[in-house]
Design an enzyme around this catalytic site. Structure first.
Site, short mmCIF file in Angstrom:
data_model
loop_
_atom_site.label_atom_id
_atom_site.label_comp_id
_atom_site.label_asym_id
_atom_site.label_seq_id
_atom_site.Cartn_x
_atom_site.Cartn_y
_atom_site.Cartn_z
N GLU A 17 0.80 -1.21 0.00
CA GLU A 17 0.00 0.00 0.00
C GLU A 17 0.85 1.27 0.00
O GLU A 17 0.36 2.36 0.31
CB GLU A 17 -0.94 -0.02 1.21
CG GLU A 17 -1.93 -1.17 1.17
CD GLU A 17 -2.81 -1.24 2.40
OE1 GLU A 17 -3.72 -0.41 2.52
OE2 GLU A 17 -2.58 -2.12 3.25
N SER A 153 -6.65 -2.17 1.23
CA SER A 153 -6.64 -1.82 -0.19
C SER A 153 -7.05 -2.98 -1.09
O SER A 153 -6.75 -2.99 -2.27
CB SER A 153 -5.27 -1.28 -0.64
OG SER A 153 -5.02 -0.03 -0.03
N TYR A 223 -8.85 3.26 -6.38
CA TYR A 223 -7.90 4.35 -6.55
C TYR A 223 -7.79 4.89 -7.97
O TYR A 223 -6.91 5.70 -8.25
CB TYR A 223 -6.52 3.89 -6.05
CG TYR A 223 -6.57 3.47 -4.60
CD1 TYR A 223 -6.88 4.39 -3.60
CD2 TYR A 223 -6.36 2.14 -4.22
CE1 TYR A 223 -6.96 4.01 -2.27
CE2 TYR A 223 -6.43 1.75 -2.89
CZ TYR A 223 -6.73 2.69 -1.93
OH TYR A 223 -6.82 2.31 -0.61
N ARG A 262 -12.33 4.24 10.12
CA ARG A 262 -13.32 3.99 9.07
C ARG A 262 -13.75 2.54 9.15
O ARG A 262 -12.92 1.63 9.14
CB ARG A 262 -12.73 4.25 7.68
CG ARG A 262 -13.77 4.23 6.55
CD ARG A 262 -13.14 4.00 5.19
NE ARG A 262 -12.70 2.63 5.01
CZ ARG A 262 -11.47 2.28 4.63
NH1 ARG A 262 -10.56 3.19 4.39
NH2 ARG A 262 -11.15 1.00 4.49
N ASP A 264 -15.93 -0.51 7.50
CA ASP A 264 -16.53 -0.99 6.26
C ASP A 264 -17.66 -1.96 6.59
O ASP A 264 -17.48 -2.88 7.39
CB ASP A 264 -15.47 -1.68 5.39
CG ASP A 264 -14.35 -0.73 4.99
OD1 ASP A 264 -14.60 0.48 4.93
OD2 ASP A 264 -13.22 -1.21 4.74
N GLU A 277 -14.74 -4.87 8.41
CA GLU A 277 -13.44 -4.58 9.02
C GLU A 277 -13.38 -3.11 9.38
O GLU A 277 -14.25 -2.32 9.00
CB GLU A 277 -12.29 -4.96 8.09
CG GLU A 277 -12.33 -4.25 6.75
CD GLU A 277 -11.33 -4.86 5.77
OE1 GLU A 277 -10.35 -4.16 5.47
OE2 GLU A 277 -11.54 -6.00 5.31
N ASN A 279 -10.59 0.34 9.85
CA ASN A 279 -9.30 0.88 9.42
C ASN A 279 -8.91 2.01 10.37
O ASN A 279 -9.67 2.96 10.53
CB ASN A 279 -9.43 1.40 7.98
CG ASN A 279 -8.10 1.72 7.34
OD1 ASN A 279 -7.36 2.54 7.84
ND2 ASN A 279 -7.82 1.09 6.21
N GLY A 283 -7.81 5.99 4.28
CA GLY A 283 -7.20 6.64 3.13
C GLY A 283 -7.62 8.09 3.03
O GLY A 283 -8.76 8.45 3.32
#
Length: 316
Positions: A17, A153, A223, A262, A264, A277, A279, A283
């Protein structure tokens, strides 16, 4: 805010990443500079300890994704050097970075999670891959989703519709981790819910609905501008949005996270928010969901970056 005048943004790292982290770090640094904060950027390399010891910044803003940046290691080093930083402390990072551990912990707090198993690569070698694959499918059925037990990612993550596809997905997964999380694939709406705390306690940002043009939110879809359509707030009933934001806040608190996170989720066809999950270093790129949610909530992203750094400085 006048006492915040020197921030070091950490970006890069020796993980798959790396490029995403560089882009996140660049955006954070630009935001801070626009508000007059002297900002340097650095990678995690042999020069870092010297910098932290000989010319320490007021605050470090980690924009590192993947191992070291999110598993608590770099933050342990920052603690050793006595440098304040943005984000969760090391112990919380270790728990959140281990996806099976985070999943089990939030489930204990009443959060819905997909059924699944976590198996190391050695189990398939020692017990025989074909027999173990058959047993997994017999228990969980299909479709399934396979992902590394650590990392982000979407590296090594694969959607699976058959036993043969599961075998191939595991090979891809084990290229990035020594253990695989194999879960039932939940049909529904994929969303990301950011949590932010800039001084008055954590609160959830508007959920971002994720609609990749190819149906799979993989690295390219994440991305590459234009490859995914985002809706913020998500096109969900108000009650579903409320439940989703409560789920993200529960995960943030249960895992002991701080400043930003964050979560998900998949909102299934029954309106339940299923935890996938979390984070600890969301990002911050131009296609990332966290900055989009910040803007949708009515905040200026530049100001949020500065406030997060200032909050870290006050902890000193």
């Amino acid at each position: 805010m006048a006492d915040l005048d020197r921030v070091l943004v950490l970006a890069g790292g020796m993980t798959p990443e790396h490029e995403v982290s560089v882009r996140s770090g660049r955006r954070v640094a630009q935001s801070l500079r626009r508000l007059g904060v002297e900002t340097q950027t650095a990678d995690v390399d042999s020069a870092l300890l010297g910098t932290l010891s000989e010319d320490p910044p007021q605050v470090v803003f980690p924009a590192l994704h993947g191992a070291a940046g999110e598993d608590g290691a770099v933050r342990e080093i920052l603690e050793l050097c006595g440098v304040p930083y943005v984000g969760a402390p090391p112990a919380a990072c270790r728990v959140a970075f281990a996806k099976p551990t985070a999943k089990a912990l939030v489930a204990q707090h009443g959060v819905h999670v997909p059924r699944g198993v976590t198996l190391p690569k050695s189990a398939f070698h020692d017990l025989g891959a074909p027999a173990l694959v058959e047993r997994v499918v017999a228990t969980l059925g299909t479709p399934l989703f396979v992902k590394p037990d650590q990392g982000g990612s979407a590296f090594g993550a694969t959607s699976v519709d058959s036993t043969d596809e599961l075998s191939a997905a595991l090979v891809s997964c084990f290229a990035y981790s020594d253990a695989a999380v194999i879960e039932e694939r939940v049909a529904g709406t994929e969303i990301a819910v950011g949590v932010l705390d800039i001084g008055d306690g954590p609160f959830a940002l508007p959920p971002v609905e994720i609609v990749p043009d190819g149906g799979v939110y993989d690295y390219t879809a994440r991305y590459t501008p234009g490859r995914t359509e985002f809706f913020c707030p998500a096109r969900l009933p108000d009650e579903t949005v409320r439940l989703a934001t409560e789920t993200a806040l529960t995960a943030h608190r249960a895992l002991g996270l701080r400043d930003v996170s964050r979560t998900d989720l998949i909102v299934d066809n029954d309106g339940r928010a299923r935890f996938l999950e979390v984070n600890v270093a969301p990002g911050m790129t131009e296609t990332s969901t966290f900055p989009l949610a910040v803007s949708a909530a009515g905040f200026d992203f530049d100001v949020v970056c500065r406030d997060l750094a200032h909050r870290a400085l006050l902890r000193r």
